[in-house]
Scaffold this active site. Structure first.
Site, mmCIF file in Angstrom:
data_model
loop_
_atom_site.group_PDB
_atom_site.id
_atom_site.type_symbol
_atom_site.label_atom_id
_atom_site.label_comp_id
_atom_site.label_asym_id
_atom_site.label_seq_id
_atom_site.Cartn_x
_atom_site.Cartn_y
_atom_site.Cartn_z
ATOM 1 N N TYR A 1 40.812 45.928 36.474
ATOM 2 C CA TYR A 1 40.991 44.522 36.132
ATOM 3 C C TYR A 1 39.922 43.840 36.860
ATOM 4 O O TYR A 1 39.467 43.907 37.860
ATOM 5 C CB TYR A 1 42.364 43.956 36.938
ATOM 6 C CG TYR A 1 42.730 42.730 36.680
ATOM 7 C CD1 TYR A 1 43.173 42.154 35.472
ATOM 8 C CD2 TYR A 1 42.297 41.644 37.859
ATOM 9 C CE1 TYR A 1 43.158 40.763 35.205
ATOM 10 C CE2 TYR A 1 42.424 40.544 37.243
ATOM 11 C CZ TYR A 1 42.852 39.663 36.147
ATOM 12 O OH TYR A 1 43.045 38.691 36.089
ATOM 13 N N LYS B 1 38.552 35.562 45.767
ATOM 14 C CA LYS B 1 39.961 35.428 46.358
ATOM 15 C C LYS B 1 39.905 35.083 48.049
ATOM 16 O O LYS B 1 39.979 34.003 48.138
ATOM 17 C CB LYS B 1 40.687 36.824 46.134
ATOM 18 C CG LYS B 1 41.084 36.982 44.757
ATOM 19 C CD LYS B 1 42.122 38.175 44.385
ATOM 20 C CE LYS B 1 42.621 37.625 43.023
ATOM 21 N NZ LYS B 1 42.188 38.822 42.107
HETATM 22 C C1 LIG Z 1 41.763 38.431 40.814
HETATM 23 C C2 LIG Z 1 40.472 39.336 40.491
HETATM 24 C C3 LIG Z 1 39.577 38.812 39.528
HETATM 25 C C4 LIG Z 1 39.561 37.620 38.742
HETATM 26 O O1 LIG Z 1 39.561 36.619 39.637
HETATM 27 P P1 LIG Z 1 39.810 35.150 39.177
HETATM 28 O O2 LIG Z 1 39.738 34.184 40.623
HETATM 29 O O3 LIG Z 1 41.435 35.233 39.144
HETATM 30 O O4 LIG Z 1 39.179 34.828 38.097
HETATM 31 C C5 LIG Z 1 38.577 39.617 39.166
HETATM 32 N N1 LIG Z 1 38.562 40.906 39.543
HETATM 33 C C6 LIG Z 1 39.333 41.419 40.489
HETATM 34 C C7 LIG Z 1 39.366 42.802 41.106
HETATM 35 C C8 LIG Z 1 40.364 40.655 40.838
HETATM 36 O O5 LIG Z 1 41.427 41.055 41.625
#
Ligand SMILES: *Cc1c(COP(=O)(O)O)cnc(C)c1O
Length: 437
Positions: free
Chosen positions: A154, A284
């Site tokens: 993801y 994050k």
């Molecule tokens: C959450 C996440 C994203 C996307 O980040 P956003 O701030 O939600 O756009 C991309 N890669 C990984 C591994 C993630 O966990």
């Protein structure tokens, strides 16, 4: 000040107007109204299933590693607010962003020296991909523009990230005919499956060798695949990817948006393998969950390559690039993390999760239980009944957000042992509630 909305009015307006993540419009499930949050607790506007306070088992999607309403982080935001909350980053610079960039270079794996600050994780992946494609275009190899990844990943919800999310069972299969066709290796075997290492490593090497002429980069999440299925793999595969990319002239992007800042027990998951990627995505937990900010780091090789091209600039520049408030709280969050023995805290939570989830091993309906660092995952052998599972967790006083066949928790690092035990009890209740029949 406008009159405060009653929880009932608020929910009615929410239902009428507000889109929620991965939700239909109008929403089918009623969200919980959070009035405030402090430490590891979310305070609800009114009791739900008997609970008015919930222990947060999610860190607001990996981000709130220090918990909520933290005095040190609050102070950092307030101090910066008194100076400026934002100025454009084109032609201007400021201390919070410069400090943050230098700090990220210092703490990330050796060799990453340049930092592009952006708004969100998905945008940082867009920037990473743009860097790699432009690198090869600059070097006169514009045909190297495909990406390779492995299944089960993801990387976010904008277009380039969607194209490298798991194409099946993921959230993006709707777009399979619209997205660029990227190259997918099989999903990495689980970390305990050591017998699988030679064959899977050969599979990765073979794909990279065969497609190197068209590949700009390989992009993967190191050690833990997050929202694509919460799977853990052997760090050896990252060394295999690094070596094969070097051998065949392909760049390596590591997406540490979820794993960064200590979650897996190392500050960055790449450290489990001892490798440096060419490009690294962070997000994050970068701001301790306070504000939206992400970063894309790269090596001098990538930056120099781009600079040697006919178009020697990176054509990307978000309006809120380098936002001073977000950068200030990111600096404070990193200082706070590194000023304490965070590794011991993560190990303590890891032990608590192992203890508390152990009794689920071998239970009917449970396929797998896995724990790494401050992350615990229970995989069922059937799709979770999300509503029933969430209700059971809330009734146990804990906020969880199960999806697909997964009930999982990544609590803030400040979660005490008793609260970790309560989170585990809630995971067990949620797993039982998700059982058909
Ligand atoms: C959450 C996440 C994203 C996307 O980040 P956003 O701030 O939600 O756009 C991309 N890669 C990984 C591994 C993630 O966990």
């Amino acid at each position: 000040m406008p009159e405060p909305l009653t929880p009932g009015d608020l929910l009615a307006l929410d239902r009428q107007h507000v889109w929620h993540p991965y939700g239909p419009m109008p929403g089918r499930q009623e969200p919980l109204v959070v009035e405030s949050a402090s430490g590891v607790r979310l305070r609800l506007a009114e009791p739900v299933h008997g609970s008015v306070e919930l222990i947060d088992g999610m860190s607001s999607w990996w981000s709130a590693v220090h918990g909520y309403n933290h005095p040190v982080l609050n102070e950092a935001v307030q101090a910066q607010l008194g100076r400026m909350s934002h100025v454009m980053f084109g032609g201007l610079t400021h201390e919070p962003a410069v400090r943050l960039a230098a700090r990220l270079v210092e703490i990330t794996p050796e060799g990453l020296e340049h930092v592009f600050l952006c708004d969100s994780g998905s945008v940082s992946v867009e920037v990473a991909v743009k860097m790699c494609l432009q690198y090869w275009t600059s070097l006169g190899r514009p045909e190297k523009r495909r990406l390779m990844t492995w299944r089960g990943g993801y990387h976010g919800d904008t277009w380039q990230p969607m194209a490298v999310c798991d194409p099946k069972g993921g959230m993006h299969e709707l777009w399979s005919g619209v997205l660029p066709q990227q190259l997918f290796a099989d999903a990495p075997p689980h970390d305990h499956d050591t017998d699988a290492v030679p064959a899977y490593s050969a599979h990765l090497r073979e794909l990279i060798a065969r497609h190197a002429h068209e590949l700009a980069a390989v992009i993967v999440e190191p050690v833990v695949q997050g929202a694509g299925g919460m799977r853990f793999h052997d760090p050896e595969y990252l060394r295999v990817l690094r070596a094969a990319c070097d051998e065949h002239g392909v760049l390596l992007i590591l997406d540490e948006i979820a794993t960064g800042f200590g979650r897996t027990g190392r500050l960055f998951a790449a450290e489990h393998a001892g490798i440096t990627p060419d490009v690294l995505c962070l997000g994050k937990a970068l701001t301790g969950g306070y504000l939206s900010m992400a970063a894309t780091l790269c090596t001098p090789r990538v930056a120099d390559g781009i600079s040697r091209g006919a178009v020697p600039v990176l054509a990307h520049g978000p309006t809120f690039m380098g936002n001073p408030l977000a950068a200030a709280v990111a600096n404070a969050s990193i200082d706070l993390l590194l000023s304490q023995d965070w590794q011991t805290e993560v190990k303590r939570i890891e032990a608590g999760l192992r203890d508390g989830l152990a009794e689920l091993v071998g239970q009917p309906g449970v396929r797998d239980v896995r724990v790494l660092g401050a992350l615990g995952v229970v995989q069922l052998d059937h799709p979770v009944d999300m509503e029933a599972a969430t209700r059971a967790a809330v009734a146990a006083g804990v906020w969880l957000r199960p999806f697909r066949d997964l009930i999982y928790t990544m609590p803030p690092y400040v979660t005490g042992d008793d609260d970790v035990a309560r989170i585990c009890a809630a995971v067990r209740a949620a797993a039982a509630a998700g059982q058909p029949g």
